[in-house]
Design an enzyme around this catalytic site. Structure first.
Site, PDB file in Angstrom:
ATOM      1  N   ARG A   1      23.800  83.187  30.165  1.00 26.50           N
ATOM      2  CA  ARG A   1      24.144  84.151  29.120  1.00 26.50           C
ATOM      3  C   ARG A   1      24.160  83.427  27.778  1.00 26.50           C
ATOM      4  O   ARG A   1      24.455  82.239  27.719  1.00 26.50           O
ATOM      5  CB  ARG A   1      25.537  84.749  29.354  1.00 26.50           C
ATOM      6  CG  ARG A   1      25.658  85.608  30.608  1.00 26.50           C
ATOM      7  CD  ARG A   1      24.950  86.942  30.442  1.00 26.50           C
ATOM      8  NE  ARG A   1      25.214  87.847  31.554  1.00 26.50           N
ATOM      9  CZ  ARG A   1      24.555  87.858  32.702  1.00 26.50           C
ATOM     10  NH1 ARG A   1      23.574  86.988  32.938  1.00 26.50           N
ATOM     11  NH2 ARG A   1      24.864  88.730  33.643  1.00 26.50           N
TER      12      ARG A   1
ATOM     13  N   GLY B   1      26.308  80.226   0.422  1.00 26.90           N
ATOM     14  CA  GLY B   1      27.054  80.919   1.472  1.00 26.90           C
ATOM     15  C   GLY B   1      28.549  80.698   1.311  1.00 26.90           C
ATOM     16  O   GLY B   1      28.970  79.635   0.870  1.00 26.90           O
TER      17      GLY B   1
ATOM     18  N   GLY C   1      22.100  73.382  -2.424  1.00 22.97           N
ATOM     19  CA  GLY C   1      21.287  74.237  -3.310  1.00 22.97           C
ATOM     20  C   GLY C   1      21.994  74.459  -4.640  1.00 22.97           C
ATOM     21  O   GLY C   1      21.391  74.337  -5.716  1.00 22.97           O
TER      22      GLY C   1
ATOM     23  N   ARG D   1      32.238  81.296   9.409  1.00 22.96           N
ATOM     24  CA  ARG D   1      32.395  81.184   7.955  1.00 22.96           C
ATOM     25  C   ARG D   1      33.536  82.020   7.409  1.00 22.96           C
ATOM     26  O   ARG D   1      33.959  81.825   6.265  1.00 22.96           O
ATOM     27  CB  ARG D   1      31.089  81.627   7.270  1.00 22.96           C
ATOM     28  CG  ARG D   1      29.983  80.651   7.429  1.00 22.96           C
ATOM     29  CD  ARG D   1      29.093  80.530   6.231  1.00 22.96           C
ATOM     30  NE  ARG D   1      28.821  81.706   5.470  1.00 22.96           N
ATOM     31  CZ  ARG D   1      27.607  82.136   5.140  1.00 22.96           C
ATOM     32  NH1 ARG D   1      26.556  81.477   5.583  1.00 22.96           N
ATOM     33  NH2 ARG D   1      27.443  83.179   4.382  1.00 22.96           N
TER      34      ARG D   1
ATOM     35  N   ASP E   1      28.381  73.199   7.069  1.00 23.35           N
ATOM     36  CA  ASP E   1      27.474  72.362   7.864  1.00 23.35           C
ATOM     37  C   ASP E   1      27.767  70.863   7.722  1.00 23.35           C
ATOM     38  O   ASP E   1      27.258  70.064   8.496  1.00 23.35           O
ATOM     39  CB  ASP E   1      26.014  72.609   7.443  1.00 23.35           C
ATOM     40  CG  ASP E   1      25.516  74.000   7.822  1.00 23.35           C
ATOM     41  OD1 ASP E   1      26.282  74.745   8.454  1.00 23.35           O
ATOM     42  OD2 ASP E   1      24.362  74.334   7.473  1.00 23.35           O
TER      43      ASP E   1
ATOM     44  N   GLY F   1      27.108  74.288  -2.173  1.00 25.03           N
ATOM     45  CA  GLY F   1      26.459  73.291  -1.324  1.00 25.03           C
ATOM     46  C   GLY F   1      25.287  72.616  -2.011  1.00 25.03           C
ATOM     47  O   GLY F   1      25.207  72.606  -3.245  1.00 25.03           O
TER      48      GLY F   1
ATOM     49  N   HIS G   1      28.436  84.323  11.728  1.00 22.74           N
ATOM     50  CA  HIS G   1      29.296  84.216  10.541  1.00 22.74           C
ATOM     51  C   HIS G   1      30.782  84.198  10.856  1.00 22.74           C
ATOM     52  O   HIS G   1      31.584  84.029   9.936  1.00 22.74           O
ATOM     53  CB  HIS G   1      28.935  85.331   9.560  1.00 22.74           C
ATOM     54  CG  HIS G   1      27.548  85.163   9.020  1.00 22.74           C
ATOM     55  ND1 HIS G   1      26.442  85.490   9.760  1.00 22.74           N
ATOM     56  CD2 HIS G   1      27.099  84.659   7.843  1.00 22.74           C
ATOM     57  CE1 HIS G   1      25.355  85.208   9.058  1.00 22.74           C
ATOM     58  NE2 HIS G   1      25.724  84.706   7.898  1.00 22.74           N
TER      59      HIS G   1
HETATM   60  O1  F6P Z   1      24.490  76.614   5.065  1.00 17.35           O
HETATM   61  C1  F6P Z   1      25.507  77.271   5.700  1.00 17.35           C
HETATM   62  C2  F6P Z   1      24.987  78.316   6.614  1.00 17.35           C
HETATM   63  O2  F6P Z   1      26.112  78.836   7.242  1.00 17.35           O
HETATM   64  C3  F6P Z   1      23.921  77.862   7.613  1.00 17.35           C
HETATM   65  O3  F6P Z   1      24.432  77.157   8.695  1.00 17.35           O
HETATM   66  C4  F6P Z   1      23.255  79.159   7.957  1.00 17.35           C
HETATM   67  O4  F6P Z   1      21.937  79.004   8.410  1.00 17.35           O
HETATM   68  C5  F6P Z   1      23.268  79.877   6.653  1.00 17.35           C
HETATM   69  O5  F6P Z   1      24.378  79.399   5.933  1.00 17.35           O
HETATM   70  C6  F6P Z   1      23.311  81.380   6.816  1.00 17.35           C
HETATM   71  O6  F6P Z   1      23.508  81.959   5.605  1.00 17.35           O
HETATM   72  P1  F6P Z   1      23.424  83.535   5.291  1.00 17.35           P
HETATM   73  O7  F6P Z   1      23.333  84.277   6.561  1.00 17.35           O
HETATM   74  O8  F6P Z   1      24.679  83.814   4.531  1.00 17.35           O
HETATM   75  O9  F6P Z   1      22.234  83.681   4.434  1.00 17.35           O
END
Ligand code: F6P
Length: 364
Positions: A282, A11, A119, A291, A142, A117, A288
């Protein structure tokens, strides 16, 4: 001329471009190094025709404050699990790692810097074991890698989440509502916990501490009956009730192997309603937004440290390692150690103690 290939995998994360720029700037101080970037993680090498670009000072000028990654990324597939259709039209995967290593030799690549990360660093380790000169740079919003004090992108995500709490507080107070803010964090609750403390939330639920819905209800009712009548709950996407499971979404994207999390905030509201909690609620899923966009100054600085250090490791032939921040130093740790265990919140962590000291309920 020595050739270094830079890859961004998994990601995206604010600060990736600042790492790329730092690698290129540091490399340009050596006369005999050239830096290339593979488009969309290792896909750029594996595709025909190859998608690899030259990264020089001109190409990286001014990218340190840009979100995303100029060389793109993916969290699907990869050299060990390349998606292909079988003869029945079903998707399956093939291992193309040996072919990719041969291709890198033909391209005269002397080493690879893989920014990613857990992975991605597992892929780095497997490629290193096959003989590829590779260095890892830790990336995750994370903050779930244990072999480094912190990772870039995390501070930016916490900032975004905290600003969301700040905004929800004013609308929650105006309407006497409970707002449940769902933030990222698959297995680690660092973003949630930091945003809850920084934003002054009443409840924070994280993956490491399964919550008891009655305790959550109790904490919220206390807030309504004895105090001001509104509350903010910060919940990590990977949180789950005691005895229950995480909330997931359907995902049919080819090569996507992760569980697609999302929806715990709605589930929590439903549980609260069923348990008899009567106030208006609510949900907001931040997603995202955490991010994307401009990295904070802290993340740009950390990214720059990582990029310079990664290049110097390549210069010294320190392959098979990942850059790590161990305050105040930047060191290298074996990839094996880097991916050995995740960085999860534990009950004795100062963040937990501070949150509880502030009166934030963790739902237990
Ligand atoms: O690992 C980072 C992260 O932002 C997680 O918190 C989230 O679950 C995942 O990536 C979502 O990734 P994507 O939607 O890009 O597959």
């Amino acid at each position: 001329m020595k050739r270094l290939l830079v890859v961004t995998g998994g990601g995206d994360c604010p600060g990736l471009n600042a790492v790329i720029r730092a690698i290129v700037h540091r490399a340009s101080q050596e006369r005999d190094w050239e830096v290339l970037g593979s488009i969309q993680a290792f896909n750029g090498v594996l595709r025909e025709p190859t998608e690899v670009v030259l990264l020089d000072n001109k190409k990286v000028a001014g990218i340190h404050f840009q979100g995303g990654t100029i060389i793109e990324t993916t969290n699907k597939g990869g050299p060990f699990a390349w998606p292909v259709k079988d003869k029945n039209g079903n998707w399956t995967t093939v291992d193309r790692s040996d072919e990719m290593i041969r291709k890198l030799q033909i391209m005269h690549i002397d080493g690879v810097i893989n920014i990613g990360g857990d992975g991605s660093q597992r892929i780095s380790k497997r490629l290193y074991d096959k003989g590829l000169n590779i260095i890892g740079v830790p990336k995750t919003i994370d903050n779930d890698l244990s072999s480094t004090d912190s990772t870039f992108g995390f501070q930016t995500a916490v900032q975004v989440a905290t600003e969301a709490v700040d905004k929800l507080v004013t609308t929650a107070a105006s309407h006497n509502r409970v707002f449940v803010l769902e933030v990222m964090g698959r297995e680690a609750g660092w973003i949630a916990l930091n945003a809850a403390v920084a934003g002054g939330a009443e409840v924070c639920l994280i993956p490491e501490i399964p919550y008891n819905i009655n305790k959550v209800k109790e904490a919220l009712e206390k807030r309504f009956h004895r105090d001001r009548g509104f509350a903010v709950v910060v919940v990590a996407e990977g949180a789950r009730p005691q005895g229950g499971d995480v909330v997931t979404q359907e995902n049919d994207e080819v090569g996507y192997e992760n569980k697609k999390l999302g929806g715990i905030s709605g589930h929590l509201i439903q549980q609260l309603k069923e348990s008899g909690f009567e106030h208006d609620m609510r949900q907001t899923i931040l997603g995202h937004l955490q991010r994307g966009g401009v990295p904070t100054a802290y993340d740009r600085v950390l990214s720059s440290h990582f990029g310079v250090k990664a290049f110097e490791m390549a210069l010294n032939g320190d392959w098979g390692k990942m850059v790590s921040y161990r305050h105040p130093d930047f060191i290298s740790v074996p990839l094996e150690e880097a991916v050995a265990k995740p960085n999860l919140v534990t009950m004795d962590n100062p963040m937990v103690k501070t949150a509880q000291g502030l009166g934030i309920s963790l739902g237990i």
